[in-house]
Design a protein around this motif. Structure first.
Motif, PDB file in Angstrom:
ATOM      1  N   LEU A   1       0.814  -1.221   0.000  1.00 54.96           N
ATOM      2  CA  LEU A   1       0.000   0.000   0.000  1.00 54.96           C
ATOM      3  C   LEU A   1       0.847   1.270   0.000  1.00 54.96           C
ATOM      4  CD1 LEU A   1      -2.801  -0.939   2.558  1.00 54.96           C
ATOM      5  CD2 LEU A   1      -3.044  -0.657   0.088  1.00 54.96           C
ATOM      6  N   GLY A   2       2.138   1.146   0.267  1.00 53.21           N
ATOM      7  CA  GLY A   2       3.008   2.313   0.260  1.00 53.21           C
ATOM      8  C   GLY A   2       3.715   2.592   1.576  1.00 53.21           C
ATOM      9  N   ALA A   3       3.491   1.766   2.586  1.00 49.40           N
ATOM     10  CA  ALA A   3       4.258   1.915   3.821  1.00 49.40           C
ATOM     11  C   ALA A   3       5.690   1.489   3.545  1.00 49.40           C
ATOM     12  CB  ALA A   3       3.657   1.039   4.927  1.00 49.40           C
ATOM     13  N   ARG A   4       6.588   1.959   4.380  1.00 47.33           N
ATOM     14  CA  ARG A   4       7.973   1.527   4.252  1.00 47.33           C
ATOM     15  C   ARG A   4       8.564   1.340   5.647  1.00 47.33           C
ATOM     16  NH1 ARG A   4       7.696   6.893   3.135  1.00 47.33           N
ATOM     17  NH2 ARG A   4       9.169   8.235   4.205  1.00 47.33           N
ATOM     18  N   PRO A   5       9.554   0.464   5.782  1.00 45.08           N
ATOM     19  CA  PRO A   5      10.172   0.260   7.088  1.00 45.08           C
ATOM     20  C   PRO A   5      10.813   1.552   7.600  1.00 45.08           C
ATOM     21  CG  PRO A   5      10.787  -1.488   5.565  1.00 45.08           C
ATOM     22  CD  PRO A   5      10.087  -0.433   4.753  1.00 45.08           C
ATOM     23  N   ALA A   6      10.744   1.754   8.902  1.00 41.52           N
ATOM     24  CA  ALA A   6      11.347   2.928   9.531  1.00 41.52           C
ATOM     25  C   ALA A   6      12.277   2.461  10.639  1.00 41.52           C
ATOM     26  CB  ALA A   6      10.266   3.853  10.093  1.00 41.52           C
TER      27      ALA A   6
ATOM     28  N   VAL B   1      13.897   3.362  14.061  1.00 44.36           N
ATOM     29  CA  VAL B   1      13.848   4.246  15.231  1.00 44.36           C
ATOM     30  C   VAL B   1      14.785   3.718  16.318  1.00 44.36           C
ATOM     31  CG1 VAL B   1      11.526   5.108  14.737  1.00 44.36           C
ATOM     32  CG2 VAL B   1      11.809   3.093  16.196  1.00 44.36           C
ATOM     33  N   GLY B   2      15.745   2.897  15.901  1.00 40.96           N
ATOM     34  CA  GLY B   2      16.692   2.345  16.850  1.00 40.96           C
ATOM     35  C   GLY B   2      16.298   0.994  17.405  1.00 40.96           C
ATOM     36  N   GLN B   3      15.475   0.247  16.676  1.00 37.58           N
ATOM     37  CA  GLN B   3      15.080  -1.075  17.124  1.00 37.58           C
ATOM     38  C   GLN B   3      16.318  -1.978  17.236  1.00 37.58           C
ATOM     39  OE1 GLN B   3      13.852   0.722  14.518  1.00 37.58           O
ATOM     40  NE2 GLN B   3      12.181  -0.372  13.563  1.00 37.58           N
ATOM     41  N   SER B   4      16.207  -2.971  18.117  1.00 36.50           N
ATOM     42  CA  SER B   4      17.297  -3.936  18.290  1.00 36.50           C
ATOM     43  C   SER B   4      17.220  -5.066  17.279  1.00 36.50           C
ATOM     44  CB  SER B   4      17.251  -4.518  19.705  1.00 36.50           C
ATOM     45  OG  SER B   4      16.095  -5.335  19.857  1.00 36.50           O
ATOM     46  N   GLY B   5      16.045  -5.277  16.692  1.00 35.09           N
ATOM     47  CA  GLY B   5      15.840  -6.382  15.774  1.00 35.09           C
ATOM     48  C   GLY B   5      15.177  -7.573  16.432  1.00 35.09           C
ATOM     49  N   THR B   6      15.005  -7.513  17.741  1.00 32.45           N
ATOM     50  CA  THR B   6      14.362  -8.614  18.459  1.00 32.45           C
ATOM     51  C   THR B   6      12.908  -8.298  18.815  1.00 32.45           C
ATOM     52  OG1 THR B   6      15.121  -7.787  20.610  1.00 32.45           O
ATOM     53  CG2 THR B   6      16.568  -9.346  19.438  1.00 32.45           C
ATOM     54  N   GLU B   7      12.422  -7.135  18.424  1.00 34.41           N
ATOM     55  CA  GLU B   7      11.044  -6.745  18.739  1.00 34.41           C
ATOM     56  C   GLU B   7      10.063  -7.639  18.007  1.00 34.41           C
ATOM     57  OE1 GLU B   7      13.749  -3.319  19.157  1.00 34.41           O
ATOM     58  OE2 GLU B   7      13.341  -4.648  17.491  1.00 34.41           O
ATOM     59  N   ASN B   8       8.876  -7.769  18.562  1.00 34.95           N
ATOM     60  CA  ASN B   8       7.844  -8.566  17.882  1.00 34.95           C
ATOM     61  C   ASN B   8       6.871  -7.654  17.135  1.00 34.95           C
ATOM     62  OD1 ASN B   8       6.326  -7.525  19.954  1.00 34.95           O
ATOM     63  ND2 ASN B   8       5.633  -9.501  20.744  1.00 34.95           N
ATOM     64  N   TRP B   9       7.243  -6.424  16.882  1.00 28.57           N
ATOM     65  CA  TRP B   9       6.445  -5.495  16.098  1.00 28.57           C
ATOM     66  C   TRP B   9       7.336  -4.890  15.012  1.00 28.57           C
ATOM     67  CZ3 TRP B   9       8.088  -4.372  21.042  1.00 28.57           C
ATOM     68  CH2 TRP B   9       8.966  -3.306  21.181  1.00 28.57           C
ATOM     69  N   HIS B  10       6.694  -4.259  14.020  1.00 31.03           N
ATOM     70  CA  HIS B  10       7.400  -3.593  12.933  1.00 31.03           C
ATOM     71  C   HIS B  10       7.110  -2.102  13.002  1.00 31.03           C
ATOM     72  CE1 HIS B  10       8.516  -7.296  10.830  1.00 31.03           C
ATOM     73  NE2 HIS B  10       7.336  -7.751  11.219  1.00 31.03           N
ATOM     74  N   VAL B  11       8.146  -1.296  12.885  1.00 31.11           N
ATOM     75  CA  VAL B  11       7.984   0.148  12.786  1.00 31.11           C
ATOM     76  C   VAL B  11       7.976   0.490  11.308  1.00 31.11           C
ATOM     77  CG1 VAL B  11       8.867   2.423  13.423  1.00 31.11           C
ATOM     78  CG2 VAL B  11       9.194   0.474  14.984  1.00 31.11           C
ATOM     79  N   LEU B  12       6.925   1.180  10.896  1.00 30.22           N
ATOM     80  CA  LEU B  12       6.738   1.554   9.500  1.00 30.22           C
ATOM     81  C   LEU B  12       6.498   3.051   9.408  1.00 30.22           C
ATOM     82  CD1 LEU B  12       4.244  -1.326   8.659  1.00 30.22           C
ATOM     83  CD2 LEU B  12       6.680  -1.255   8.075  1.00 30.22           C
ATOM     84  N   ALA B  13       6.540   3.566   8.195  1.00 30.31           N
ATOM     85  CA  ALA B  13       6.193   4.962   7.929  1.00 30.31           C
ATOM     86  C   ALA B  13       5.156   4.982   6.823  1.00 30.31           C
ATOM     87  CB  ALA B  13       7.428   5.757   7.515  1.00 30.31           C
TER      88      ALA B  13
END
Length: 127
Positions: A91-96, A98-110
C-alpha cells in the motif's frame, strides 16, 4: 463518566493520499470533507461516535513528518503479522528505523508522508 477518543487528527501535506492509504490500512471509508480540505475517514456504517475513533487528515502548512508525539499502532484482524506487513508495504508503507534492536515482535513503518506507526504482533478480533 470518562472521556474516550472520538477522532485523531493528523496534519499532512496531501490529505487525499493519506486518506486513501489509511482507509486501505484500517478498512475505513470517507465520512466527509471539511472546507479547509481536510478529509475525515472512519469505520463504514458507524462513523463519528462509534466504537473506533475516526481519523481526520488535515492539510497543514508546516507538516513535520517523522516522529510524532502520538503515533498509531495497528494490529491485523484477518491474517497473521507477516501477511499484514506484506499488505501494508504494498500500500506504500515503508520500514522505519527508530533504533530497534531487531528482536522486537512489532514492525515500525512509515506512511507515505513519513509518519511512523507500528504493526503489532498480536492479532485482534474485528469489531
Amino acid at each position: 463518566m470518562a472521556c474516550r477518543i472520538s477522532e485523531l487528527v493528523l496534519d499532512c501535506a496531501d490529505p487525499e493520499r493519506l486518506a486513501a492509504f489509511w482507509s486501505e490500512v484500517l478498512g475505513y471509508v470517507e465520512l466527509g470533507r471539511e472546507a479547509d480540505g481536510g478529509i475525515e475517514i472512519g469505520p463504514p456504517g458507524t462513523g463519528f461516535g462509534g466504537p473506533q475513533p475516526t481519523l481526520i487528515l488535515s492539510p497543514g502548512s508546516d507538516p513535520r513528518p517523522g516522529k510524532l508525539p502520538l503515533h498509531i499502532d495497528v494490529s491485523a484482524t484477518d491474517r497473521d503479522q507477516a501477511a499484514e506487513l506484506e499488505r501494508l508495504l504494498a500500500l506504500g508503507a515503508r520500514p522505519a528505523d527508530v533504533g530497534q534492536s531487531g528482536t522486537e515482535n512489532w514492525h515500525v513503518l512509515a506512511d507515505p508522508e513519513g509518519n511512523e506507526f507500528c504493526l503489532l504482533h498480536t492479532r485482534i478480533r474485528p469489531l
